[in-house]
Write a protein that holds these residues in place. Structure first.
Motif, PDB file in Angstrom:
ATOM      1  N   LYS A   1       0.799  -1.219   0.000  1.00 29.99           N
ATOM      2  CA  LYS A   1       0.000   0.000   0.000  1.00 29.99           C
ATOM      3  C   LYS A   1       0.835   1.274   0.000  1.00 29.99           C
ATOM      4  N   ASP A   2       2.115   1.155   0.317  1.00 33.04           N
ATOM      5  CA  ASP A   2       2.980   2.328   0.428  1.00 33.04           C
ATOM      6  C   ASP A   2       3.865   2.544  -0.809  1.00 33.04           C
ATOM      7  N   LEU A   3       3.674   1.740  -1.817  1.00 36.43           N
ATOM      8  CA  LEU A   3       4.562   1.787  -2.978  1.00 36.43           C
ATOM      9  C   LEU A   3       4.378   3.081  -3.779  1.00 36.43           C
ATOM     10  N   VAL A   4       5.510   3.656  -4.196  1.00 40.21           N
ATOM     11  CA  VAL A   4       5.517   4.782  -5.134  1.00 40.21           C
ATOM     12  C   VAL A   4       6.271   4.325  -6.374  1.00 40.21           C
ATOM     13  N   GLY A   5       5.620   4.401  -7.523  1.00 38.46           N
ATOM     14  CA  GLY A   5       6.215   3.928  -8.756  1.00 38.46           C
ATOM     15  C   GLY A   5       7.214   4.907  -9.344  1.00 38.46           C
TER      16      GLY A   5
ATOM     17  N   GLU B   1       0.959   5.771  -7.270  1.00 39.98           N
ATOM     18  CA  GLU B   1       0.895   5.703  -5.817  1.00 39.98           C
ATOM     19  C   GLU B   1      -0.020   4.586  -5.326  1.00 39.98           C
ATOM     20  N   GLY B   2       0.421   3.973  -4.227  1.00 36.18           N
ATOM     21  CA  GLY B   2      -0.446   3.083  -3.484  1.00 36.18           C
ATOM     22  C   GLY B   2      -0.582   1.691  -4.044  1.00 36.18           C
ATOM     23  N   ILE B   3      -1.502   0.962  -3.471  1.00 41.94           N
ATOM     24  CA  ILE B   3      -1.659  -0.459  -3.758  1.00 41.94           C
ATOM     25  C   ILE B   3      -2.065  -0.724  -5.207  1.00 41.94           C
ATOM     26  N   SER B   4      -2.799   0.225  -5.811  1.00 44.31           N
ATOM     27  CA  SER B   4      -3.265   0.062  -7.190  1.00 44.31           C
ATOM     28  C   SER B   4      -2.435   0.819  -8.203  1.00 44.31           C
ATOM     29  N   GLN B   5      -1.451   1.585  -7.724  1.00 44.63           N
ATOM     30  CA  GLN B   5      -0.481   2.273  -8.586  1.00 44.63           C
ATOM     31  C   GLN B   5      -1.126   3.159  -9.653  1.00 44.63           C
TER      32      GLN B   5
ATOM     33  N   ASP C   1      -6.867  11.502  -8.493  1.00 45.16           N
ATOM     34  CA  ASP C   1      -7.635  12.713  -8.208  1.00 45.16           C
ATOM     35  C   ASP C   1      -8.974  12.699  -8.936  1.00 45.16           C
ATOM     36  N   GLU C   2      -8.979  12.138 -10.137  1.00 46.97           N
ATOM     37  CA  GLU C   2     -10.205  12.109 -10.936  1.00 46.97           C
ATOM     38  C   GLU C   2     -11.187  11.052 -10.449  1.00 46.97           C
ATOM     39  N   PHE C   3     -10.667   9.899 -10.031  1.00 46.05           N
ATOM     40  CA  PHE C   3     -11.546   8.777  -9.704  1.00 46.05           C
ATOM     41  C   PHE C   3     -11.533   8.393  -8.223  1.00 46.05           C
ATOM     42  N   GLY C   4     -10.734   9.079  -7.420  1.00 45.01           N
ATOM     43  CA  GLY C   4     -10.550   8.662  -6.037  1.00 45.01           C
ATOM     44  C   GLY C   4     -11.493   9.255  -5.029  1.00 45.01           C
ATOM     45  N   ASP C   5     -12.432  10.094  -5.439  1.00 49.79           N
ATOM     46  CA  ASP C   5     -13.465  10.614  -4.547  1.00 49.79           C
ATOM     47  C   ASP C   5     -12.867  11.260  -3.297  1.00 49.79           C
ATOM     48  N   ASP C   6     -11.843  12.081  -3.503  1.00 56.91           N
ATOM     49  CA  ASP C   6     -11.208  12.849  -2.421  1.00 56.91           C
ATOM     50  C   ASP C   6     -10.582  11.971  -1.335  1.00 56.91           C
ATOM     51  N   GLY C   7     -10.199  10.765  -1.690  1.00 54.73           N
ATOM     52  CA  GLY C   7      -9.592   9.866  -0.719  1.00 54.73           C
ATOM     53  C   GLY C   7      -8.085  10.018  -0.669  1.00 54.73           C
ATOM     54  N   ASP C   8      -7.452   9.037  -0.052  1.00 51.03           N
ATOM     55  CA  ASP C   8      -6.000   9.002   0.112  1.00 51.03           C
ATOM     56  C   ASP C   8      -5.454   7.842  -0.719  1.00 51.03           C
ATOM     57  N   PRO C   9      -4.567   8.107  -1.689  1.00 47.57           N
ATOM     58  CA  PRO C   9      -4.071   7.023  -2.542  1.00 47.57           C
ATOM     59  C   PRO C   9      -3.308   5.943  -1.776  1.00 47.57           C
ATOM     60  N   PHE C  10      -2.847   6.267  -0.566  1.00 47.59           N
ATOM     61  CA  PHE C  10      -2.110   5.289   0.222  1.00 47.59           C
ATOM     62  C   PHE C  10      -3.008   4.546   1.222  1.00 47.59           C
TER      63      PHE C  10
ATOM     64  N   PRO D   1      -5.559   1.683   1.188  1.00 53.19           N
ATOM     65  CA  PRO D   1      -5.916   0.645   0.207  1.00 53.19           C
ATOM     66  C   PRO D   1      -7.357   0.695  -0.268  1.00 53.19           C
ATOM     67  N   GLU D   2      -8.296   0.942   0.640  1.00 54.45           N
ATOM     68  CA  GLU D   2      -9.701   0.972   0.234  1.00 54.45           C
ATOM     69  C   GLU D   2      -9.959   2.075  -0.782  1.00 54.45           C
ATOM     70  N   ASP D   3      -9.363   3.245  -0.567  1.00 52.98           N
ATOM     71  CA  ASP D   3      -9.544   4.361  -1.498  1.00 52.98           C
ATOM     72  C   ASP D   3      -8.883   4.071  -2.839  1.00 52.98           C
ATOM     73  N   SER D   4      -7.695   3.501  -2.781  1.00 57.72           N
ATOM     74  CA  SER D   4      -6.959   3.191  -4.005  1.00 57.72           C
ATOM     75  C   SER D   4      -7.701   2.157  -4.841  1.00 57.72           C
ATOM     76  N   ILE D   5      -8.215   1.130  -4.189  1.00 57.55           N
ATOM     77  CA  ILE D   5      -8.923   0.060  -4.901  1.00 57.55           C
ATOM     78  C   ILE D   5     -10.236   0.573  -5.484  1.00 57.55           C
ATOM     79  N   GLU D   6     -10.926   1.434  -4.740  1.00 59.59           N
ATOM     80  CA  GLU D   6     -12.153   2.023  -5.268  1.00 59.59           C
ATOM     81  C   GLU D   6     -11.868   2.821  -6.543  1.00 59.59           C
ATOM     82  N   ALA D   7     -10.814   3.632  -6.512  1.00 61.37           N
ATOM     83  CA  ALA D   7     -10.447   4.411  -7.692  1.00 61.37           C
ATOM     84  C   ALA D   7     -10.021   3.511  -8.845  1.00 61.37           C
ATOM     85  N   GLN D   8      -9.320   2.443  -8.536  1.00 60.85           N
ATOM     86  CA  GLN D   8      -8.915   1.478  -9.550  1.00 60.85           C
ATOM     87  C   GLN D   8     -10.125   0.916 -10.283  1.00 60.85           C
ATOM     88  N   GLY D   9     -11.139   0.494  -9.529  1.00 66.98           N
ATOM     89  CA  GLY D   9     -12.334  -0.058 -10.148  1.00 66.98           C
ATOM     90  C   GLY D   9     -13.058   0.958 -11.010  1.00 66.98           C
ATOM     91  N   GLU D  10     -13.190   2.183 -10.508  1.00 65.71           N
ATOM     92  CA  GLU D  10     -13.877   3.227 -11.272  1.00 65.71           C
ATOM     93  C   GLU D  10     -13.116   3.553 -12.557  1.00 65.71           C
TER      94      GLU D  10
END
Length: 248
Positions: free
Chosen positions: A127-131, A136-140, A147-156, A158-167
Motif C-alpha cells: 500500500k505504500d509503494l511509489v512507482g 501511488e499506493g496499492i493500485s499504482q 484525483d479524478e476517480f478517487g473521490d477525495d480519498g488518500d491514494p495510500f 488501500p480501500e480508497d486506491s482500490i475504489e479508484a482502480q475499479g472506477e
C-alpha cells in the motif's frame, strides 16, 4: 506500471519480444519431478511462460502427473478467461476482500479476480509503494487519475486506491468498447482496458489495439497470469505474500 513486479511478470516481459509473430498455441509440458509448464502464445501475440506461477501454485509439481496436467489445464483456462469469477476464499487479505469485491462490481467488464490480479501485478499488495513515474499506493494509479476517480480519498489508503482502480478501469472499459464499436481498435475489451491502464488510452487507439505493442502485451499477460491464483486453482496461497518490488 508499478515499480514492484514479481518473477512471473519478469518472465513474461523477458519472453514477450520473442513471440510477436507466432500464432495461437497452448502446449502443456511435463518436466522432471512432475512439474507442469504451460507455454501459451495468446491471441495478442505474447509468448507466456508462467513457469514460476505454476510452480508456486502447485507446490513445485507435487502429486501425480495427471493431477498436475489437470491443474495446468485449469490455469491455462483461467489465463484465457474473462476474470469475472468469484474470488477464491483466502486469496486476498480479509480487510481488502470487500473493497476488491466492490471494485469488481462497478461494471460488467471488470470482475474482482481482475482487480486482485492487477493489484498483485502492480504492487504485490504494497500500500505504500511509489512507482517510478509517481504512481501511488496499492493500485499504482497516477496522481492525476486518482484525483479524478478517487473521490477525495488518500491514494495510500488501500480501500480508497482500490475504489479508484475499479472506477478507472470501468471508465476505460467503456471507452475501449466505444473504440471497438467505431472500428478504432481490435481486440478483447478486457485486454485493451488493461493495456490502457498501463500505456494510456491514446496509445491503444494509436496502435488500433495492442498488436505490436510489447509493453502493453506484456502487461496484459502479467495480469492474466495471476487469474488462476485468485480463482483458487492449485490451492490457496498466503494472500500477504506477493512479488518483491524491484525497479523496472
Amino acid at each position: 506500471m508499478s515499480e514492484g513486479e514479481g518473477e512471473t511478470s519478469k518472465a513474461v516481459r523477458n519472453t514477450a519480444a520473442a513471440a510477436g509473430t507466432l500464432g495461437c498455441l497452448a502446449s502443456p509440458l511435463i518436466l522432471g519431478g512432475g512439474v507442469v509448464i504451460v507455454i501459451i502464445i495468446g491471441g495478442f501475440g505474447v509468448l507466456l511462460a508462467p513457469v514460476i506461477a505454476l510452480i508456486l501454485l502447485f507446490g513445485g509439481g507435487g502429486g501425480s502427473d495427471a493431477a498436475n496436467q489437470d491443474y495446468g489445464e485449469q490455469a491455462q483456462a483461467a489465463f484465457e478467461g474473462d476474470g469475472k469469477g468469484e474470488l477464491a476464499e483466502g486469496t486476498v487479505p480479509d480487510d481488502l476482500l470487500e473493497p476488491i469485491e466492490d471494485a469488481g462490481g462497478v461494471c460488467d467488464a471488470i470482475g474482482p479476480v481482475v482487480i486482485a490480479s492487477q493489484i498483485m501485478h502492480e504492487s504485490g499488495f504494497n500500500k505504500d509503494l511509489v512507482g517510478p513515474d509517481g504512481e501511488e499506493g496499492i493500485s499504482q494509479l497516477p496522481p492525476e487519475k486518482f484525483d479524478e476517480f478517487g473521490d477525495d480519498g488518500d491514494p495510500f489508503e488501500p480501500e480508497d486506491s482500490i475504489e479508484a482502480q475499479g472506477e478507472y478501469l470501468c471508465r476505460l472499459a467503456e471507452d475501449v468498447q466505444g473504440m471497438i464499436d467505431a472500428g478504432e481498435a481490435e481486440g478483447e475489451v478486457l485486454d485493451l482496458t488493461l493495456a490502457a491502464y498501463e500505456v494510456g488510452l491514446e496509445a491503444v487507439r494509436a496502435g488500433h489495439g495492442i498488436e505490436g505493442n510489447t509493453e502493453a502485451q506484456a502487461y496484459v499477460a502479467g495480469v492474466r497470469a495471476q487469474f488462476a491464483r485468485y480463482q483458487g486453482i492449485g490451492g490457496t496461497l498466503d494472500p500477504t505474500v506477493g512479488p518483491t518490488p524491484t525497479s523496472t
